[in-house]
Design a protein around this motif. Structure first.
Motif, short mmCIF file in Angstrom:
data_model
loop_
_atom_site.label_atom_id
_atom_site.label_comp_id
_atom_site.label_asym_id
_atom_site.label_seq_id
_atom_site.Cartn_x
_atom_site.Cartn_y
_atom_site.Cartn_z
N ARG A 246 17.12 -5.77 75.23
CA ARG A 246 16.27 -4.77 74.88
C ARG A 246 16.03 -4.88 73.44
O ARG A 246 16.61 -5.49 72.51
CB ARG A 246 17.49 -3.41 74.91
CG ARG A 246 17.78 -3.09 76.50
CD ARG A 246 16.84 -2.32 77.36
NE ARG A 246 16.49 -1.10 76.78
CZ ARG A 246 17.32 -0.05 76.90
NH1 ARG A 246 18.53 -0.02 77.49
NH2 ARG A 246 16.84 1.04 76.33
N ASP A 248 16.84 -3.18 70.83
CA ASP A 248 18.01 -3.06 69.86
C ASP A 248 19.05 -4.25 69.67
O ASP A 248 19.58 -4.38 68.80
CB ASP A 248 18.84 -1.78 70.24
CG ASP A 248 18.18 -0.51 70.13
OD1 ASP A 248 17.39 -0.43 69.43
OD2 ASP A 248 18.73 0.50 70.44
N LEU A 276 13.21 -1.07 78.75
CA LEU A 276 12.73 0.07 79.58
C LEU A 276 11.48 0.95 79.04
O LEU A 276 11.03 0.80 77.81
CB LEU A 276 13.86 0.76 79.43
CG LEU A 276 15.18 0.41 80.31
CD1 LEU A 276 16.27 1.21 79.98
CD2 LEU A 276 14.84 -0.25 81.73
N PRO A 277 11.04 1.95 79.84
CA PRO A 277 9.87 2.53 79.38
C PRO A 277 10.10 3.24 78.02
O PRO A 277 8.96 3.51 77.16
CB PRO A 277 9.45 3.44 80.31
CG PRO A 277 9.88 2.81 81.80
CD PRO A 277 11.20 2.18 81.22
N GLU A 278 11.15 3.75 77.82
CA GLU A 278 11.54 4.62 76.61
C GLU A 278 11.69 3.54 75.31
O GLU A 278 11.88 4.14 74.40
CB GLU A 278 12.89 5.27 76.73
CG GLU A 278 14.15 4.70 77.16
CD GLU A 278 14.40 4.57 78.85
OE1 GLU A 278 15.67 4.34 79.25
OE2 GLU A 278 13.46 4.54 79.47
N ASP A 279 11.85 2.45 75.67
CA ASP A 279 11.52 1.48 74.21
C ASP A 279 10.32 1.43 73.84
O ASP A 279 10.28 0.90 72.48
CB ASP A 279 12.14 -0.06 74.71
CG ASP A 279 13.58 -0.20 75.36
OD1 ASP A 279 14.38 0.74 74.93
OD2 ASP A 279 13.93 -0.86 76.16
N HIS A 280 9.26 1.53 74.64
CA HIS A 280 7.85 1.48 74.00
C HIS A 280 7.62 0.00 73.32
O HIS A 280 7.37 -0.10 72.35
CB HIS A 280 7.71 2.67 72.79
CG HIS A 280 8.01 4.12 73.33
ND1 HIS A 280 7.06 4.60 74.39
CD2 HIS A 280 8.90 4.94 73.07
CE1 HIS A 280 7.66 5.83 74.58
NE2 HIS A 280 8.66 5.87 73.82
N TRP A 281 8.06 -0.78 74.02
CA TRP A 281 7.94 -2.08 73.76
C TRP A 281 6.72 -2.85 73.86
O TRP A 281 6.21 -2.84 75.22
CB TRP A 281 9.05 -2.98 74.49
CG TRP A 281 9.10 -4.64 73.91
CD1 TRP A 281 8.62 -5.76 74.53
CD2 TRP A 281 9.53 -5.16 72.41
NE1 TRP A 281 8.83 -6.81 73.97
CE2 TRP A 281 9.44 -6.35 72.77
CE3 TRP A 281 9.98 -4.66 71.38
CZ2 TRP A 281 9.59 -7.34 71.61
CZ3 TRP A 281 10.21 -5.36 70.28
CH2 TRP A 281 9.91 -6.80 70.46
#
Length: 343
Positions: A246, A248, A276-281
């Motif tokens: 991830r 982080d 994951l989608p919430e990572d906005h990677w």
């Protein structure tokens, strides 16, 4: 009785007792053979047996398979000479290896870099000197006789302003040492270390461009090497690939970006495998060593420095040599084997 161990092509030699591993004997006599875990788990010390007889202590098949042993390869970390021996190892360092010391250290600070990474700074004895190469590691000497290994994340020249070392520790839930680090360890605690160990450091006699590959806290020794290169004014082109599950997990990106701004020859490529989608990677995804292959289909003129999880290091070496024409002797690695990996 002792046996003579000769290392080709350097021609350097040392003696080994009939009951000690060749690596232990070499370290004791200042011969810098390549190695990583020292426990028969990573394969970093594997080399070709040219002549003589060697028997192995316990080791993992992933480090040395039965087929490799039959083909004449040995692990110096658990290989014991039964006669005079000649081995082939191209990574032997020059004479004058740095002294290995045991010393007490004091915890000067503990700082969380992410939810499971701690940056631990240790104050060294003021009356002593601790020399090491950027990329090497120390071992913590635990009270029950166990040891835990961690790489220095700061370059040696930083000792001139503050005699301390910086380590990056990932929490292994249930781990004897990291549970203590993330639980009850506090500033001013006294610990015991021994080092420096390891053959993962920059070969400064080369001018080849460098690819650095780090996974997770494998970034720590890479950070030290980059600090060293900047301090010494080494201008070889460097492309750093840092992989994590991830975003982080890439816990010191700000530091890298600051170095890249000061080192025009440094390119940084972060790679995330399980965003994951919430990572906005929006950056590169997938396995970090495959990102290298996408960008460098031909590594024949490069050197690679890889550090991190055993599966990442093993995959990188296999694929870089087989698919990108990387010479085997141009791959330098430190495989971060945990206590669980050594079972």
């Amino acid at each position: 009785m002792t046996f003579n161990i000769t290392v080709e092509p350097s021609g350097r030699s040392f003696t080994a007792d009939p009951s000690e591993a060749m690596l232990v004997a070499g370290i004791r006599q200042g011969i810098g053979l390549p190695y990583g875990c020292k426990d028969g788990a990573c394969g970093s010390c594997k080399c070709r047996l040219v002549s003589g007889t060697v028997v192995h202590g316990p080791h993992q098949s992933k480090a040395l398979s039965a087929d490799e042993e039959a083909a004449g390869y040995v692990l110096t970390c658990c290989g014991v000479a039964q006669s005079d021996v000649v081995i082939e190892s191209r990574q032997v360092t020059e004479a004058g290896a740095l002294p290995i010391k045991k010393m007490p250290v004091r915890v000067s600070s503990l700082a969380r870099a992410s939810h499971d990474v701690m940056v631990l700074r240790l104050q060294l004895p003021a009356a002593d000197t601790f020399q090491y190469h950027a990329g090497q590691y120390v071992e913590f000497l635990l009270r029950d006789g166990d040891r835990r290994s961690y790489s220095m994340a700061n370059a040696p020249h930083t000792q001139s302003t503050a005699p301390q070392i910086e380590l990056h520790l990932r929490h292994m839930p249930g781990g004897k040492f990291t549970d203590h680090v993330f639980g009850s360890m506090k500033e001013k605690d006294i610990l015991r270390i021994e080092g420096p160990y390891g053959s993962f450091f920059l070969r400064e006699d080369s001018d080849k461009p460098i690819v650095m590959l780090a996974s997770g806290t494998g970034f720590a020794p890479v950070k030290a090497i980059l600090e060293h290169m900047r301090f010494k004014g080494i201008a070889r082109p460097v492309t750093l690939y840092w992989g994590g599950r991830r975003p982080d997990d890439l816990y010191q990106q700000e530091w890298i970006l600051a170095q890249a701004a000061a080192m025009p020859q440094l390119t940084y490529v972060p790679v995330v495998s399980n965003a994951l989608p919430e990572d906005h990677w929006s950056g590169r995804t997938g396995f970090v060593h495959q990102a290298v292959l996408q960008d460098f289909p031909d590594l024949s003129g490069h050197e690679v420095y890889a550090c991190g999880a055993p599966i990442v290091v093993e995959s990188a070496k296999r694929d870089f040599v087989a698919q990108a024409q990387l010479p085997t002797e141009a791959f330098f690695a430190d495989s971060f084997t945990s206590a669980a990996d050594k079972l």
